[in-house]
Design a protein around this motif. Structure first.
Motif, PDB file in Angstrom:
ATOM      1  N   SER A  95      49.701  75.196  42.462  1.00  0.00           N
ATOM      2  CA  SER A  95      49.402  76.684  42.811  1.00  0.00           C
ATOM      3  C   SER A  95      48.068  76.972  43.752  1.00  0.00           C
ATOM      4  O   SER A  95      48.306  77.969  44.419  1.00  0.00           O
ATOM      5  CB  SER A  95      49.249  77.565  41.369  1.00  0.00           C
ATOM      6  OG  SER A  95      48.261  77.024  40.748  1.00  0.00           O
ATOM      7  N   THR A 103      44.714  85.219  42.172  1.00  0.00           N
ATOM      8  CA  THR A 103      46.220  85.260  41.954  1.00  0.00           C
ATOM      9  C   THR A 103      46.323  84.141  41.330  1.00  0.00           C
ATOM     10  O   THR A 103      47.292  83.850  40.217  1.00  0.00           O
ATOM     11  CB  THR A 103      47.151  85.637  42.968  1.00  0.00           C
ATOM     12  OG1 THR A 103      46.606  86.951  43.809  1.00  0.00           O
ATOM     13  CG2 THR A 103      48.484  85.883  42.573  1.00  0.00           C
ATOM     14  N   ALA A 107      48.316  83.249  37.512  1.00  0.00           N
ATOM     15  CA  ALA A 107      49.533  82.406  37.302  1.00  0.00           C
ATOM     16  C   ALA A 107      49.037  80.812  36.271  1.00  0.00           C
ATOM     17  O   ALA A 107      50.134  80.802  35.511  1.00  0.00           O
ATOM     18  CB  ALA A 107      50.090  81.843  38.645  1.00  0.00           C
ATOM     19  N   PHE A 335      54.301  85.311  41.466  1.00  0.00           N
ATOM     20  CA  PHE A 335      52.873  85.529  41.646  1.00  0.00           C
ATOM     21  C   PHE A 335      52.307  85.727  43.230  1.00  0.00           C
ATOM     22  O   PHE A 335      51.405  86.581  43.453  1.00  0.00           O
ATOM     23  CB  PHE A 335      51.738  84.885  41.093  1.00  0.00           C
ATOM     24  CG  PHE A 335      51.731  85.042  39.542  1.00  0.00           C
ATOM     25  CD1 PHE A 335      50.745  85.956  38.954  1.00  0.00           C
ATOM     26  CD2 PHE A 335      52.783  84.626  38.543  1.00  0.00           C
ATOM     27  CE1 PHE A 335      50.959  86.298  37.551  1.00  0.00           C
ATOM     28  CE2 PHE A 335      52.942  85.147  37.166  1.00  0.00           C
ATOM     29  CZ  PHE A 335      51.843  86.053  36.911  1.00  0.00           C
ATOM     30  N   PHE A 338      52.031  89.446  44.237  1.00  0.00           N
ATOM     31  CA  PHE A 338      51.070  90.162  44.236  1.00  0.00           C
ATOM     32  C   PHE A 338      49.953  89.849  45.429  1.00  0.00           C
ATOM     33  O   PHE A 338      49.400  90.741  45.853  1.00  0.00           O
ATOM     34  CB  PHE A 338      49.974  89.631  42.912  1.00  0.00           C
ATOM     35  CG  PHE A 338      50.650  90.217  41.624  1.00  0.00           C
ATOM     36  CD1 PHE A 338      50.541  91.372  41.259  1.00  0.00           C
ATOM     37  CD2 PHE A 338      51.301  89.318  40.449  1.00  0.00           C
ATOM     38  CE1 PHE A 338      51.054  91.871  39.981  1.00  0.00           C
ATOM     39  CE2 PHE A 338      51.903  89.669  39.477  1.00  0.00           C
ATOM     40  CZ  PHE A 338      51.621  91.144  39.054  1.00  0.00           C
ATOM     41  N   ALA A 357      48.021  91.718  37.935  1.00  0.00           N
ATOM     42  CA  ALA A 357      48.519  90.383  37.903  1.00  0.00           C
ATOM     43  C   ALA A 357      47.880  89.674  36.985  1.00  0.00           C
ATOM     44  O   ALA A 357      48.739  89.206  36.053  1.00  0.00           O
ATOM     45  CB  ALA A 357      47.856  89.454  39.153  1.00  0.00           C
ATOM     46  N   ALA A 361      50.207  88.533  33.672  1.00  0.00           N
ATOM     47  CA  ALA A 361      50.486  87.331  33.175  1.00  0.00           C
ATOM     48  C   ALA A 361      49.927  86.872  31.883  1.00  0.00           C
ATOM     49  O   ALA A 361      50.608  86.011  31.188  1.00  0.00           O
ATOM     50  CB  ALA A 361      49.339  86.318  34.214  1.00  0.00           C
TER      51      ALA A 361
END
Length: 520
Positions: A95, A103, A107, A335, A338, A357, A361
């Motif tokens: 990620s 962000t 996530a 995500f 976002f 976000a 989440a």
């Protein structure tokens, strides 16, 4: 520090699920019986019993887990737990490549708190391995594209990747898709293939081994059962109607929602709204990633693309737990939505987007942690059978087991000293009212006995209504053990006295009313 804290929370949740050693449910016990009752050769190179399918490498790990921790829930669940922890770290690394830090942290929180991933961290199934293997292959692909590793590192990536492919059937498809992408990229950029081949060779060897083993050990009967059981996960012809035309995008959102919030099929208004927001974010995220880093976006899309293709040719269903391996790419892409929103807004509002976000989440995971904290349970068979053993009079009591309960009685009964029991097998291919009628006729065999335990596992409401109603008509219930799992799901055992002639004459199996519209 923030990342470390999230990883720690995710580790603790998975450890709680693993450490609870909850009762194993049907699929877990079916696989456990294969591991315990077979030697290495028969386990790895013969069709599995009880309609089970598992990757070659996963079966090796299961056997090692039993050798390390014994024939216990912990032994069977050791490596799914360890693979779930590896997936935590791998998701963080992958990620990072796609999301900006705030962000990415949101996530990672969604991944760490996912009740679905927490549950499968303590389950004797290969789904944690599917997620970890897919993430590892994604990380290796990005590593090669970004840093062009030398021959020695490429060889190491090939060996590790080949081993990872052995742990997961979907990883074979993912490795093939990512390998083709790497070959096309290397050719387009003029990079010598010798720098790539050591890595792809390792992947190919692993894929070849698991494919050969799977084709050799998959029996026709098991294949037929699997295809029938997962039929809803194969892509329907789009020309049948509007619903079928949008089947793939709707199913992808359902898989994403199941991955993030353990919702099998959104039904209530809040659940549908949650799924709709996830779907909108997914669209925004795909647009954002395709514009900011097209090459990396293609890599992220490969697992999803091969999953859809496999569902089109009826090779692998696109449905809930079987498709968990595409959860990480879908979660990252959603995500990224976002990040797309942040690009539209002034810098003064970026913090608001991050807070949105973060709330999105954490909301599903925290809500389920409060309502149903881990450990989550799919069965209470061990606890019920322990109580039956404690209350049973060995010389007088009979134990009657309905068909679906035989496997838990087979596994736990032997270990608890309940080896003597009688199985009631249902008719196959008949209407439900006839199945229940035959059930009552088989119960008539125990008329005249003063202590009969009837063990009910994986029953449905109308079955219990018919069976317990009939037993209550011809006898007296003297004891009951019941453990609720969640909602209406339960496991129970009922002790009846069927020796009173006056009560036995009150009803007959042929005349007792049973529901005609019952469906499992």
């Amino acid at each position: 520090l923030a990342v470390a804290a999230v990883l720690l929370v995710g580790t603790v949740l998975r450890s709680v699920q693993f450490g609870a050693s909850t009762s194993m449910w049907w699929d877990e016990i079916a696989l456990a019986l294969n591991v315990t009752e077979r030697g290495w050769g028969e386990l790895l190179f013969s069709p599995l019993m009880h309609y089970q399918v598992a990757p070659l490498g996963f079966l090796v790990l299961e056997k090692l887990g039993v050798l390390l921790l014994g024939d216990t829930e912990a032994g069977f669940r050791l490596f799914p737990f360890l693979l779930s922890l590896a997936a935590l770290v791998l998701f963080w690394r992958v990620s990072l490549r796609y999301l900006r830090f705030p962000t990415m942290l949101a996530a990672l929180i969604a991944f760490a708190l996912s009740p679905t991933l927490v549950f499968y961290a303590g389950t004797v199934k290969q789904y944690s391995g599917d997620v970890a293997a897919c993430l590892l292959l994604l990380w290796m692909t990005l590593r090669w594209l970004d840093d062009r590793p030398g021959m020695r590192e490429a060889l190491l990536l090939g060996v590790v990747g080949g081993v990872a492919v052995l742990l997961s059937h979907p990883a074979v498809l993912v490795a093939a898709g990512l390998g083709a992408t790497l070959l096309a990229t290397a050719r387009r950029l003029g990079i010598p293939l010798r720098r790539l081949l050591p890595m792809l060779a390792g992947w190919a060897i692993g894929a070849g081994m698991i494919t050969y083993a799977s084709l050799r050990t998959l029996s026709a009967s098991t294949d037929q059962v699997m295809v029938g059981f997962w039929d809803a996960g194969f892509v329907p012809p789009p020309w049948e109607g509007l619903r079928e035309l949008f089947w793939v995008p709707v199913r992808l959102v359902e898989v994403l929602v199941f991955f993030a919030a353990f919702l099998y099929s959104p039904n209530s208004a809040p659940e549908i709204a949650f799924a709709a927001v996830f779907g909108g974010l997914l669209v925004l995220g795909v647009i954002h990633l395709s514009r900011t880093d097209p090459r990396a976006a293609v890599v992220l899309a490969i697992p999803v693309a091969v999953a859809v293709a496999a569902a089109c040719v009826r090779l692998l269903p696109l449905i809930e737990r079987v498709s968990l391996f595409i959860g990480p790419p879908l979660l990252i892409a959603s995500f990224a939505g976002f990040d797309r929103m942040r690009a539209w807004l002034p810098r003064s509002m970026e913090r608001l987007v991050f807070l949105a976000a973060l709330g999105f989440a954490a909301l599903p995971g925290l809500a389920l942690l409060i309502v149903a904290p881990p450990p989550r349970k799919r069965s209470e068979s061990r606890a019920v059978l322990q109580e039956v053993r404690a209350r049973r009079l060995p010389e007088d009591d009979l134990v009657v087991v309905r068909w679906w309960g035989w496997i838990s009685t087979e596994y736990y009964g032997q270990r608890l000293g309940l080896a003597d029991w009688t199985l009631i097998a249902p008719l196959e291919g008949y209407p439900m009212d006839q199945v229940l009628r035959d059930y009552l006729h088989q119960l008539d065999a125990f008329r005249g006995h003063s202590r009969v335990w009837v063990y009910l596992d994986r029953t449905w409401d109308c079955e219990e209504e018919a069976v317990l109603g009939y037993l209550g008509a011809i006898g007296r219930r003297r004891d009951v053990v019941e453990k609720r799992i969640s909602g209406d799901e339960r496991v129970s055992a009922h002790l009846y006295d069927l020796s009173d002639p006056g009560l036995l004459g009150r009803a007959s199996a042929q005349e007792y009313p049973v529901p005609a519209d019952c469906s499992e």
